[in-house]
Design an enzyme around this catalytic site. Structure first.
Site, PDB file in Angstrom:
ATOM      1  N   TYR A  41     -22.641 -17.773 -20.730  1.00 48.24           N
ATOM      2  CA  TYR A  41     -21.741 -17.512 -21.854  1.00 48.24           C
ATOM      3  C   TYR A  41     -20.316 -17.298 -21.345  1.00 48.24           C
ATOM      4  O   TYR A  41     -19.361 -17.888 -21.860  1.00 48.24           O
ATOM      5  CB  TYR A  41     -22.233 -16.309 -22.660  1.00 48.24           C
ATOM      6  CG  TYR A  41     -21.318 -15.936 -23.792  1.00 48.24           C
ATOM      7  CD1 TYR A  41     -21.233 -16.735 -24.931  1.00 48.24           C
ATOM      8  CD2 TYR A  41     -20.515 -14.806 -23.720  1.00 48.24           C
ATOM      9  CE1 TYR A  41     -20.366 -16.410 -25.971  1.00 48.24           C
ATOM     10  CE2 TYR A  41     -19.650 -14.476 -24.755  1.00 48.24           C
ATOM     11  CZ  TYR A  41     -19.581 -15.283 -25.865  1.00 48.24           C
ATOM     12  OH  TYR A  41     -18.715 -14.956 -26.889  1.00 48.24           O
TER      13      TYR A  41
ATOM     14  N   GLU B  12     -19.790 -11.843 -34.802  1.00 47.19           N
ATOM     15  CA  GLU B  12     -18.961 -10.692 -34.416  1.00 47.19           C
ATOM     16  C   GLU B  12     -19.184  -9.529 -35.385  1.00 47.19           C
ATOM     17  O   GLU B  12     -19.214  -8.368 -34.974  1.00 47.19           O
ATOM     18  CB  GLU B  12     -17.480 -11.066 -34.348  1.00 47.19           C
ATOM     19  CG  GLU B  12     -17.112 -12.024 -33.231  1.00 47.19           C
ATOM     20  CD  GLU B  12     -17.305 -11.480 -31.822  1.00 47.19           C
ATOM     21  OE1 GLU B  12     -17.514 -10.263 -31.635  1.00 47.19           O
ATOM     22  OE2 GLU B  12     -17.259 -12.306 -30.879  1.00 47.19           O
TER      23      GLU B  12
ATOM     24  N   TRP C 174     -22.890  -7.010 -27.408  1.00 47.13           N
ATOM     25  CA  TRP C 174     -22.831  -8.456 -27.623  1.00 47.13           C
ATOM     26  C   TRP C 174     -24.083  -9.119 -27.057  1.00 47.13           C
ATOM     27  O   TRP C 174     -24.558 -10.124 -27.580  1.00 47.13           O
ATOM     28  CB  TRP C 174     -21.562  -9.054 -27.010  1.00 47.13           C
ATOM     29  CG  TRP C 174     -21.521 -10.533 -27.191  1.00 47.13           C
ATOM     30  CD1 TRP C 174     -21.615 -11.475 -26.217  1.00 47.13           C
ATOM     31  CD2 TRP C 174     -21.408 -11.254 -28.426  1.00 47.13           C
ATOM     32  NE1 TRP C 174     -21.564 -12.740 -26.767  1.00 47.13           N
ATOM     33  CE2 TRP C 174     -21.451 -12.623 -28.130  1.00 47.13           C
ATOM     34  CE3 TRP C 174     -21.292 -10.866 -29.761  1.00 47.13           C
ATOM     35  CZ2 TRP C 174     -21.365 -13.616 -29.100  1.00 47.13           C
ATOM     36  CZ3 TRP C 174     -21.211 -11.847 -30.731  1.00 47.13           C
ATOM     37  CH2 TRP C 174     -21.249 -13.211 -30.396  1.00 47.13           C
TER      38      TRP C 174
END
Length: 193
Positions: free
Chosen positions: A29, A51, A59
């Site tokens: 990522y 988000e 996350w």
């Protein structure tokens, strides 16, 4: 993590932002997605939604469930999600592949309905209009140099809210800006910069 919060060498010898090595899932990522420009209304709707789901969570939790989110939310195609009704909401709230937070699910569905009424490309144009001039931003050397909120993210959140988009504040807007390449917060010595 380096003692000063700067870039750290991974097992492959490449320097990365310290968070990019904090879990195996983060490496790809960090290296291939985060900070790279994202365009397209549906792609930006996905990032905006994820988000919002991340708010208050790691996350990593979202990243590990991203495929589940994509399956549950019709690939984040705005037009498709805008058609979701009460049965879909209940289905989502029972789906173990996503974060089953009623307020976040409802906000995502409401946001899709709002965005479906916008002109094609309008979300992309709006979000990218808040990208700051890179020449005016110092390159972060350590994690301490990376802000959580900026004047641009505060203005973007305010404008999105004014236009009916829910569950987006200045911090969420800045995380979106980082993830979608509006800003480059890879550290100065990071190979992905």
């Amino acid at each position: 993590m380096s003692a000063d919060g700067g870039a750290v060498a991974g097992p492959d010898g490449l320097l990365r932002c310290p968070w990019g090595l904090s879990a195996e899932d983060y490496v790809a990522y960090h290296d291939q997605e985060w900070g790279r420009p994202v365009h397209g209304d549906d792609a930006l709707f996905e990032r905006l939604s994820l988000e919002a789901f991340q708010s208050g969570l790691s996350w990593l939790t979202i990243l590990r469930r991203r495929e589940g989110f994509r399956a549950a939310f019709a690939g984040f195609e705005i037009a498709a999600v805008a058609e979701f009704g009460p049965a879909d909401e209940e289905r989502l709230l029972a789906d173990p592949g996503i974060i089953r937070n009623r307020l976040k699910v409802q906000a995502t569905l409401a946001n899709a309905r709002t965005l479906a009424a916008w002109a094609p490309g309008e979300l992309d144009t709006l979000i990218w209009s808040y990208a700051p001039d890179p020449a005016g931003r110092p390159v972060p050397r350590t994690l301490a140099d990376v802000p959580a909120v900026t004047p641009e993210s505060t203005a973007l959140a305010k404008e999105l809210k004014r236009r009916g988009v829910r569950f987006v504040g200045p911090t969420t807007a800045y995380a979106l800006m980082q993830a979608c390449g509006l800003v480059d917060d890879h550290l100065a010595d990071c190979h992905a910069r």
